[in-house]
Design a protein around this motif. Sequence first.
Motif, PDB file in Angstrom:
ATOM      1  N   VAL A  38      47.828  32.174  79.177  1.00 41.46           N
ATOM      2  CA  VAL A  38      47.844  31.128  78.160  1.00 41.46           C
ATOM      3  C   VAL A  38      47.379  29.804  78.757  1.00 41.46           C
ATOM      4  O   VAL A  38      46.665  29.027  78.122  1.00 41.46           O
ATOM      5  N   TYR A  39      47.758  29.527  80.003  1.00 41.81           N
ATOM      6  CA  TYR A  39      47.282  28.313  80.685  1.00 41.81           C
ATOM      7  C   TYR A  39      45.758  28.335  80.800  1.00 41.81           C
ATOM      8  O   TYR A  39      45.095  27.308  80.585  1.00 41.81           O
ATOM      9  N   HIS A  40      45.209  29.496  81.162  1.00 40.77           N
ATOM     10  CA  HIS A  40      43.749  29.601  81.240  1.00 40.77           C
ATOM     11  C   HIS A  40      43.125  29.355  79.872  1.00 40.77           C
ATOM     12  O   HIS A  40      42.108  28.660  79.742  1.00 40.77           O
ATOM     13  N   GLU A  41      43.736  29.907  78.857  1.00 43.91           N
ATOM     14  CA  GLU A  41      43.212  29.764  77.486  1.00 43.91           C
ATOM     15  C   GLU A  41      43.206  28.297  77.056  1.00 43.91           C
ATOM     16  O   GLU A  41      42.231  27.813  76.466  1.00 43.91           O
ATOM     17  N   LEU A  42      44.275  27.585  77.360  1.00 43.43           N
ATOM     18  CA  LEU A  42      44.417  26.212  76.887  1.00 43.43           C
ATOM     19  C   LEU A  42      43.628  25.199  77.709  1.00 43.43           C
ATOM     20  O   LEU A  42      43.063  24.244  77.156  1.00 43.43           O
ATOM     21  N   PHE A  43      43.568  25.400  79.038  1.00 47.19           N
ATOM     22  CA  PHE A  43      43.134  24.300  79.903  1.00 47.19           C
ATOM     23  C   PHE A  43      41.871  24.555  80.729  1.00 47.19           C
ATOM     24  O   PHE A  43      41.368  23.623  81.353  1.00 47.19           O
ATOM     25  N   ASP A  44      41.364  25.769  80.769  1.00 45.12           N
ATOM     26  CA  ASP A  44      40.227  26.056  81.662  1.00 45.12           C
ATOM     27  C   ASP A  44      38.993  25.223  81.346  1.00 45.12           C
ATOM     28  O   ASP A  44      38.323  24.713  82.253  1.00 45.12           O
ATOM     29  N   ASP A  45      38.660  25.076  80.062  1.00 43.25           N
ATOM     30  CA  ASP A  45      37.464  24.306  79.703  1.00 43.25           C
ATOM     31  C   ASP A  45      37.610  22.842  80.118  1.00 43.25           C
ATOM     32  O   ASP A  45      36.694  22.256  80.705  1.00 43.25           O
ATOM     33  N   ALA A  46      38.763  22.269  79.813  1.00 37.07           N
ATOM     34  CA  ALA A  46      39.010  20.871  80.186  1.00 37.07           C
ATOM     35  C   ALA A  46      39.044  20.725  81.706  1.00 37.07           C
ATOM     36  O   ALA A  46      38.560  19.716  82.251  1.00 37.07           O
ATOM     37  N   LEU A  47      39.584  21.719  82.406  1.00 37.66           N
ATOM     38  CA  LEU A  47      39.648  21.669  83.863  1.00 37.66           C
ATOM     39  C   LEU A  47      38.248  21.694  84.465  1.00 37.66           C
ATOM     40  O   LEU A  47      37.956  20.952  85.417  1.00 37.66           O
ATOM     41  N   PHE A 138      57.499  27.768  74.848  1.00 36.72           N
ATOM     42  CA  PHE A 138      56.206  27.210  74.443  1.00 36.72           C
ATOM     43  C   PHE A 138      55.697  26.206  75.476  1.00 36.72           C
ATOM     44  O   PHE A 138      56.467  25.659  76.263  1.00 36.72           O
ATOM     45  N   ILE A 139      54.393  25.989  75.433  1.00 35.14           N
ATOM     46  CA  ILE A 139      53.731  25.022  76.308  1.00 35.14           C
ATOM     47  C   ILE A 139      53.273  23.850  75.444  1.00 35.14           C
ATOM     48  O   ILE A 139      52.407  24.007  74.586  1.00 35.14           O
ATOM     49  N   PRO A 140      53.849  22.652  75.629  1.00 37.39           N
ATOM     50  CA  PRO A 140      53.411  21.488  74.848  1.00 37.39           C
ATOM     51  C   PRO A 140      52.130  20.910  75.453  1.00 37.39           C
ATOM     52  O   PRO A 140      52.041  20.719  76.662  1.00 37.39           O
ATOM     53  N   PHE A 141      51.139  20.640  74.619  1.00 34.98           N
ATOM     54  CA  PHE A 141      49.883  20.119  75.169  1.00 34.98           C
ATOM     55  C   PHE A 141      49.304  19.045  74.258  1.00 34.98           C
ATOM     56  O   PHE A 141      49.634  18.948  73.070  1.00 34.98           O
ATOM     57  N   THR A 142      48.432  18.234  74.839  1.00 31.56           N
ATOM     58  CA  THR A 142      47.749  17.187  74.100  1.00 31.56           C
ATOM     59  C   THR A 142      46.257  17.278  74.383  1.00 31.56           C
ATOM     60  O   THR A 142      45.837  17.756  75.450  1.00 31.56           O
ATOM     61  N   THR A 143      45.448  16.847  73.450  1.00 27.08           N
ATOM     62  CA  THR A 143      43.989  16.867  73.611  1.00 27.08           C
ATOM     63  C   THR A 143      43.448  15.449  73.430  1.00 27.08           C
ATOM     64  O   THR A 143      44.110  14.588  72.849  1.00 27.08           O
ATOM     65  N   GLY A 144      42.252  15.235  73.947  1.00 29.65           N
ATOM     66  CA  GLY A 144      41.607  13.940  73.783  1.00 29.65           C
ATOM     67  C   GLY A 144      42.102  12.870  74.733  1.00 29.65           C
ATOM     68  O   GLY A 144      41.950  11.670  74.461  1.00 29.65           O
ATOM     69  N   SER A 145      42.707  13.265  75.853  1.00 30.03           N
ATOM     70  CA  SER A 145      43.195  12.276  76.815  1.00 30.03           C
ATOM     71  C   SER A 145      42.031  11.544  77.476  1.00 30.03           C
ATOM     72  O   SER A 145      41.000  12.147  77.780  1.00 30.03           O
ATOM     73  N   LEU A 149      42.700  15.320  82.773  1.00 38.51           N
ATOM     74  CA  LEU A 149      42.154  16.373  81.922  1.00 38.51           C
ATOM     75  C   LEU A 149      42.204  15.942  80.457  1.00 38.51           C
ATOM     76  O   LEU A 149      43.187  15.356  80.009  1.00 38.51           O
ATOM     77  N   GLU A 150      41.151  16.272  79.711  1.00 38.58           N
ATOM     78  CA  GLU A 150      41.134  15.945  78.288  1.00 38.58           C
ATOM     79  C   GLU A 150      42.259  16.679  77.561  1.00 38.58           C
ATOM     80  O   GLU A 150      42.878  16.140  76.642  1.00 38.58           O
ATOM     81  N   THR A 151      42.493  17.907  77.969  1.00 47.43           N
ATOM     82  CA  THR A 151      43.602  18.696  77.427  1.00 47.43           C
ATOM     83  C   THR A 151      44.566  18.956  78.574  1.00 47.43           C
ATOM     84  O   THR A 151      44.176  19.508  79.601  1.00 47.43           O
ATOM     85  N   ARG A 152      45.811  18.564  78.387  1.00 44.41           N
ATOM     86  CA  ARG A 152      46.775  18.680  79.476  1.00 44.41           C
ATOM     87  C   ARG A 152      48.172  18.902  78.919  1.00 44.41           C
ATOM     88  O   ARG A 152      48.418  18.733  77.726  1.00 44.41           O
ATOM     89  N   VAL A 153      49.109  19.238  79.810  1.00 43.64           N
ATOM     90  CA  VAL A 153      50.506  19.447  79.426  1.00 43.64           C
ATOM     91  C   VAL A 153      51.170  18.093  79.214  1.00 43.64           C
ATOM     92  O   VAL A 153      51.078  17.211  80.063  1.00 43.64           O
ATOM     93  N   SER A 154      51.835  17.934  78.070  1.00 40.78           N
ATOM     94  CA  SER A 154      52.579  16.703  77.798  1.00 40.78           C
ATOM     95  C   SER A 154      53.481  16.915  76.592  1.00 40.78           C
ATOM     96  O   SER A 154      52.990  17.051  75.465  1.00 40.78           O
ATOM     97  N   LEU A 155      54.785  16.956  76.822  1.00 48.39           N
ATOM     98  CA  LEU A 155      55.724  17.114  75.705  1.00 48.39           C
ATOM     99  C   LEU A 155      55.716  15.870  74.823  1.00 48.39           C
ATOM    100  O   LEU A 155      55.704  15.976  73.594  1.00 48.39           O
TER     101      LEU A 155
END
Length: 383
Positions: A38-47, A138-145, A149-155
């Motif tokens: 799931v981490y790869h799914e959410l963050f690989d592109d932004a990474l 669940f993994i809380p995330f934000t986009t557009g940072s 990373l543009e998409t990263r973990v942030s509750l």
Amino acid sequence: MRGKGSLSHNRRDFIAENVDSSRTPLNVEYRNEDIRAVYHELFDDALARYNKKQTRKDRVIDDYYEKIRTGKQEKLFEELIIQIGNKDDMNASSENGQLAKQILDEYMQFFQQRTPTLRVFSAHLHMDEATPHLHIDFIPFTTGSKRGLETRVSLKKALDALGFAGGTKSHTELNQWIEAEKQALASIMARHDIEWEQKGTHEEHLSVLDYKKQERAKEVVALENRIDALQERTNSAETALSEKQEQLDDIAPILKNTEKFVRKYDDPERLLPEAGMLESGKAFREKKALPILGKLLKYARSLFRENTELKAKVQKLEKENSAFKSANWNHTNEIIKLKMENRELHKAKDKLDALVGRIGNDVLQKLLSETSKEQPKHKEESL
């Protein structure tokens, strides 16, 4: 999310004493994904985009999962535990327990839809313990940072995107969201004719920790009231001091000249001229000079006494003002210390609530009475 959930995944990594293994097949699995995937799914592109921009090798992130796992700013994931009632009124083996299962299932069906920025990777409804309850990881995330990373973990940012803006310390984004989820659960309960009972807190039932927090809060209020009173007295003293100082400033030149005059001409007879040719000296002195000089000296002495009294009052006011300021400073420091202690008590209470929410109060009490064991690796929030 798969329909009503699959009944095929019913295994447990361990069987605790409070688990009825004969009821484990009744557990419901909604999601059971590998968290790394799931981490790869959410963050690989932004990474990849982030690493491409880096000119320094030490800023490149090889594995975002490991960075979060070993870091201190954000947790790897969050866990929510939801339960209706207790083993007495919603026992898993009773008819009410089946109703609780249905309500929790309806709640889970729309959880991800309500919270798109909280990516659920594991969700299970347990029916093999005393009371039906949900575990939602669940993994809380934000986009557009703009930074990192543009998409990263942030509750905090994930909840902010859901409309839960930051407030006071007792009304944080997390508290607001939990309250909203309680209301979502309460609306489902209402459709099944179950009323949410808001139990009040009574002092005789307060835990030692809660009682201490409450007493500290009372002390803080009392001290704040004392400070207000002291501040009011200080302001009054400063006002009086200012008024007296203005009076002194106004009469200072007169008093200065008067004191000089009195010291130079303390004996009225030295101020008298000799009698003129047309008037006897005795008549002049007795009828004109002495009465005038007597009045002048009486007025001068009066001004001198008033000056002395005013100076004494000013010194007294300055002393009182200094005492007020010192007391105000001491009480302010005491309040700061009490608030810091209160904040630490809140943190300890939150940790205890999370632990109880995860393993249950009965299990916790038993563990504490037998022997201390390793604490859970991840903190949790429980409704």
